[in-house]
Design a protein around this motif. Structure first.
Motif, short mmCIF file in Angstrom:
data_model
loop_
_atom_site.label_atom_id
_atom_site.label_comp_id
_atom_site.label_asym_id
_atom_site.label_seq_id
_atom_site.Cartn_x
_atom_site.Cartn_y
_atom_site.Cartn_z
N ALA A 187 0.95 -1.20 0.04
CA ALA A 187 0.07 0.07 -0.19
C ALA A 187 0.86 1.34 0.05
CB ALA A 187 -0.78 -0.05 1.17
N ALA A 188 2.05 1.19 0.92
CA ALA A 188 2.89 2.25 0.72
C ALA A 188 3.52 2.60 -0.42
CB ALA A 188 3.94 2.27 1.99
N LEU A 189 3.93 1.47 -1.33
CA LEU A 189 4.77 1.49 -2.43
C LEU A 189 3.69 2.17 -3.33
CD1 LEU A 189 7.16 0.73 -4.12
CD2 LEU A 189 6.17 -1.42 -4.39
N ASP A 190 2.35 1.67 -3.50
CA ASP A 190 1.42 2.18 -4.52
C ASP A 190 1.17 3.79 -4.16
OD1 ASP A 190 1.48 -0.26 -5.62
OD2 ASP A 190 -0.39 -0.93 -4.68
N ARG A 191 1.06 4.17 -2.89
CA ARG A 191 0.66 5.55 -2.44
C ARG A 191 1.99 6.57 -2.97
NH1 ARG A 191 -0.03 7.63 3.65
NH2 ARG A 191 -0.21 10.06 2.95
N ARG A 192 3.37 5.83 -2.49
CA ARG A 192 4.34 6.77 -2.79
C ARG A 192 4.60 6.96 -4.24
NH1 ARG A 192 6.14 11.37 -1.66
NH2 ARG A 192 8.66 11.73 -2.03
N ARG A 193 4.30 5.73 -5.31
CA ARG A 193 4.54 5.66 -6.53
C ARG A 193 3.40 6.83 -7.22
NH1 ARG A 193 4.27 0.78 -7.61
NH2 ARG A 193 6.34 0.15 -7.99
N ALA A 194 2.36 6.78 -6.73
CA ALA A 194 1.35 7.53 -7.37
C ALA A 194 1.67 9.06 -6.78
CB ALA A 194 0.06 7.23 -6.65
N GLU A 195 2.27 9.46 -5.87
CA GLU A 195 2.60 10.72 -5.14
C GLU A 195 3.88 11.18 -6.34
OE1 GLU A 195 1.55 10.51 -0.57
OE2 GLU A 195 3.68 10.38 -1.19
N ILE A 196 4.81 10.36 -6.52
CA ILE A 196 5.88 10.91 -7.40
C ILE A 196 5.33 11.03 -8.80
CG2 ILE A 196 8.05 9.91 -8.25
CD1 ILE A 196 8.54 8.64 -5.87
N GLN A 197 4.30 9.95 -9.05
CA GLN A 197 4.10 10.32 -10.59
C GLN A 197 3.38 11.58 -10.79
OE1 GLN A 197 1.90 6.50 -11.30
NE2 GLN A 197 3.82 5.51 -12.04
N GLN A 198 2.44 11.91 -9.80
CA GLN A 198 1.84 13.17 -9.82
C GLN A 198 2.76 14.31 -9.73
OE1 GLN A 198 -1.46 13.50 -10.22
NE2 GLN A 198 -1.14 15.90 -10.09
N GLN A 199 3.64 14.32 -8.93
CA GLN A 199 4.56 15.38 -8.74
C GLN A 199 5.18 15.45 -10.11
OE1 GLN A 199 7.04 14.67 -5.56
NE2 GLN A 199 5.57 15.26 -4.04
N ARG A 200 5.74 14.41 -10.96
CA ARG A 200 6.54 14.59 -11.98
C ARG A 200 5.71 15.23 -13.27
NH1 ARG A 200 6.93 11.93 -17.00
NH2 ARG A 200 8.79 11.51 -17.80
N LYS A 201 4.36 14.83 -13.01
CA LYS A 201 3.52 15.64 -14.11
C LYS A 201 3.31 17.24 -13.76
CE LYS A 201 0.47 11.70 -15.22
NZ LYS A 201 -1.01 11.20 -15.11
N GLU A 202 3.38 17.33 -12.53
CA GLU A 202 3.34 18.66 -12.21
C GLU A 202 4.62 19.68 -12.74
OE1 GLU A 202 2.66 18.99 -8.15
OE2 GLU A 202 0.40 18.36 -8.10
N PHE A 203 5.88 18.84 -12.41
CA PHE A 203 6.83 19.36 -12.87
C PHE A 203 7.12 19.40 -14.37
CE2 PHE A 203 8.40 19.23 -8.50
CZ PHE A 203 9.12 20.53 -8.33
N GLU A 204 6.48 18.60 -15.01
CA GLU A 204 6.76 18.49 -16.53
C GLU A 204 5.72 19.76 -16.89
OE1 GLU A 204 5.55 15.57 -19.95
OE2 GLU A 204 5.00 14.95 -18.20
N THR A 205 4.65 20.16 -16.34
CA THR A 205 3.92 21.24 -16.73
C THR A 205 4.48 22.55 -16.49
OG1 THR A 205 1.94 19.81 -16.48
CG2 THR A 205 1.46 22.09 -16.68
N ILE A 206 4.99 22.84 -15.07
CA ILE A 206 5.51 23.79 -14.75
C ILE A 206 6.84 24.28 -15.75
CG2 ILE A 206 6.78 24.91 -12.77
CD1 ILE A 206 5.09 23.32 -10.92
N LEU A 207 7.56 23.12 -15.77
CA LEU A 207 8.85 23.65 -16.66
C LEU A 207 8.63 23.59 -18.08
CD1 LEU A 207 11.24 20.94 -14.85
CD2 LEU A 207 11.08 23.52 -14.54
N GLY A 208 7.45 23.48 -18.62
CA GLY A 208 6.93 23.48 -20.01
C GLY A 208 7.91 22.58 -20.75
#
Length: 208
Positions: A187-208
């Motif tokens: 459960a912790a692995l899935d949660r943290r993976r989802a968090e990192i993937q979400q943050q990656r998307k955010e940085f991808e958008t921010i950094l254009g």
């Protein structure tokens, strides 16, 4: 054979096996198979009793001079006087006149034989007590020791079985905790993976 040997033979010698019956033809289809006869105890006769043979040898008339003498005088009269009482009275009369044998001497001879029997009885009783101590009592003590050992082993087995149950319970608890840890990690692995993937998307958008 001494009494001690006879006693030990009586204790340790195996019973003679009954002679097997000759084979009989099998009964026809309609015949009913007879039941085996119940075993029957047959007591040993006096002639086969080795104790009696031993006692008879110890108390033979030939061992007492007075009895041997009256028998020597009576034996030749057996073919002449068939009646035992008359034969021995005649033998005593002859023995008195020729050898000075008396009635009291003859009766004392029988008393001597009875004393021999009493001595043999005392010897036999002492030897049976000795055999009882060395063979019977020793085996009773051995059986008692074995029973105590069995009880001790049974207690050890019961203790081991209790230990096995306790370890089995501990195993079930450990297995359950391990499974819970696996589930929590997944459960912790899935949660943290989802968090990192979400943050990656955010940085991808921010950094254009």
């Amino acid at each position: 054979m001494p009494f001690m040997d006879l006693i030990k033979k009586a204790i340790f010698e195996e019973e003679p096996q009954a002679a097997q019956q000759s084979a009989k033809p099998s009964p026809g289809p309609a015949a009913t198979r007879p039941r085996d006869p119940a075993p029957v105890y047959v007591p040993v006769g006096t002639r086969d009793n080795q104790f009696y043979a031993r006692l008879a040898k110890q108390t033979d008339f030939s061992a007492v001079p007075e009895l041997a003498k009256i028998e020597a005088f009576a034996a030749p009269l057996s073919s002449v006087i068939s009646d035992k009482a008359l034969r021995y009275k005649a033998a005593l009369a002859t023995a008195q006149s020729q050898g000075g044998l008396t009635k009291d001497a003859i009766l004392n001879g029988f008393d001597a034989l009875l004393n021999v029997l009493n001595t043999s009885a005392n010897t036999f009783n002492k030897q049976t007590e000795d055999v009882s101590r060395t063979e019977v009592d020793a085996k009773i003590a051995q059986v008692s020791d074995i029973n105590e050992a069995v009880q001790q082993k049974q207690k050890e087995i019961a203790d081991l079985q209790q230990q096995a149950k306790s370890i089995q319970s501990q195993t079930e608890v450990s297995r359950a905790k391990l499974q819970e840890a696996k589930n929590n990690f997944a459960a912790a692995l899935d949660r943290r993976r989802a968090e990192i993937q979400q943050q990656r998307k955010e940085f991808e958008t921010i950094l254009g």
